[in-house]
Design a protein around this motif. Structure first.
Motif, short mmCIF file in Angstrom:
data_model
loop_
_atom_site.label_atom_id
_atom_site.label_comp_id
_atom_site.label_asym_id
_atom_site.label_seq_id
_atom_site.Cartn_x
_atom_site.Cartn_y
_atom_site.Cartn_z
N GLN A 49 0.83 -1.20 0.00
CA GLN A 49 0.00 0.00 0.00
C GLN A 49 0.87 1.25 0.00
OE1 GLN A 49 -2.75 0.19 3.26
NE2 GLN A 49 -3.91 1.86 2.35
N ALA A 50 1.95 1.25 0.75
CA ALA A 50 2.85 2.40 0.80
C ALA A 50 3.52 2.62 -0.55
CB ALA A 50 3.91 2.19 1.88
N GLU A 51 3.89 1.54 -1.23
CA GLU A 51 4.48 1.68 -2.56
C GLU A 51 3.49 2.28 -3.54
OE1 GLU A 51 6.55 -1.17 -5.90
OE2 GLU A 51 6.76 -1.70 -3.79
N LEU A 52 2.24 1.87 -3.45
CA LEU A 52 1.20 2.46 -4.32
C LEU A 52 0.96 3.92 -3.97
CD1 LEU A 52 -1.28 -0.55 -4.48
CD2 LEU A 52 0.29 0.23 -6.26
N TYR A 53 1.00 4.28 -2.68
CA TYR A 53 0.90 5.68 -2.29
C TYR A 53 2.04 6.49 -2.90
CZ TYR A 53 -2.72 5.33 1.39
OH TYR A 53 -3.88 5.18 2.08
N ASN A 93 -1.79 8.43 9.98
CA ASN A 93 -0.46 8.29 10.56
C ASN A 93 0.60 7.96 9.51
OD1 ASN A 93 -1.44 5.74 10.10
ND2 ASN A 93 -0.60 4.84 11.95
N TRP A 94 0.25 8.10 8.23
CA TRP A 94 1.19 7.87 7.13
C TRP A 94 1.67 9.21 6.60
CZ3 TRP A 94 1.14 3.03 3.88
CH2 TRP A 94 0.61 1.95 4.60
N SER A 95 2.90 9.25 6.13
CA SER A 95 3.46 10.47 5.58
C SER A 95 4.19 10.14 4.29
CB SER A 95 4.43 11.10 6.58
OG SER A 95 5.08 12.19 6.00
N LYS A 129 9.12 8.96 -0.53
CA LYS A 129 9.37 8.09 0.62
C LYS A 129 8.14 8.11 1.52
CE LYS A 129 12.71 7.22 4.27
NZ LYS A 129 13.98 7.66 4.87
N VAL A 130 7.62 6.92 1.81
CA VAL A 130 6.43 6.80 2.64
C VAL A 130 6.84 6.21 3.99
CG1 VAL A 130 4.16 5.74 2.88
CG2 VAL A 130 4.93 6.50 0.65
N THR A 131 6.44 6.88 5.06
CA THR A 131 6.71 6.40 6.41
C THR A 131 5.40 6.32 7.18
OG1 THR A 131 7.12 8.65 7.19
CG2 THR A 131 9.03 7.38 6.50
N ARG A 132 5.45 5.58 8.28
CA ARG A 132 4.26 5.42 9.13
C ARG A 132 4.70 5.52 10.57
NH1 ARG A 132 2.01 1.18 11.98
NH2 ARG A 132 3.56 -0.27 11.22
N GLN A 133 3.90 6.22 11.37
CA GLN A 133 4.16 6.27 12.81
C GLN A 133 3.48 5.09 13.46
OE1 GLN A 133 2.95 10.05 14.42
NE2 GLN A 133 5.07 10.59 14.75
#
Length: 165
Positions: A49-53, A93-95, A129-133
């Motif tokens: 999901q983060a890669e698609l974001y 909580n995703w950036s 770059k996608v990060t998550r807390q």
């Protein structure tokens, strides 16, 4: 005679306790393995999901650059690096931070009448770059990093697709 029957009853009780213990251990092992697979699958799902974001964020910027060409707010002549934060609905909580690196060069051609004509050439590198807390700890987890490249062919910007670092 009573002592022999008491030993049989004690042995039966011991076998019953051991059987319940074995069933409990096997069940606990199955639950542990299931939980491990669940956590691994959830992590892989979040990474996908983060890669698609990240790809969506890059596609938004590429579309703006290709549509507006030189008038895009993401294109600069002085080879600066810009960072843009892209927010997606439902991802609290995703950036997603996109770094835009320019390599735009002005070249000059001498025409027959000796006047200098500027021609632009260059590239734009996009890195999302996608990060998550994580929950209560507040730890930041890197989920995905996607890169893309655009080239200027003299008249307009064209995407060359994604690449890996």
């Amino acid at each position: 005679m009573k002592a022999a029957e008491a030993n049989k009853k004690g042995a039966a009780m011991l076998w019953a306790v051991l059987s319940v213990l074995m069933i409990t251990l096997v069940t606990a092992g199955i639950v542990f393995i299931s939980r491990t697979y669940y956590v691994r699958e959830r992590t892989e799902s979040q990474k996908m999901q983060a890669e698609l974001y990240a790809q969506s964020a890059i596609n938004l910027i590429i579309h703006d650059i290709e549509t507006n060409n030189e008038n895009s707010s993401y294109v600069s002549d002085n080879n600066t690096t810009q960072t843009v934060t892209v927010e997606f609905p439902g991802a609290d909580n995703w950036s997603c931070v996109v770094a835009i690196n320019h390599s735009l060069v002005n070249t000059y051609d001498e025409s027959a009448d000796k006047s200098a004509i500027a021609k632009k050439s260059g590239e734009i590198y996009l890195t999302a770059k996608v990060t998550r807390q994580s929950g209560s700890a507040g730890k930041v987890i890197d989920l995905a990093e996607v890169c893309a490249k655009l080239s200027y062919n003299g008249t307009k910007w064209e995407s060359e697709g994604y690449y890996n670092l």
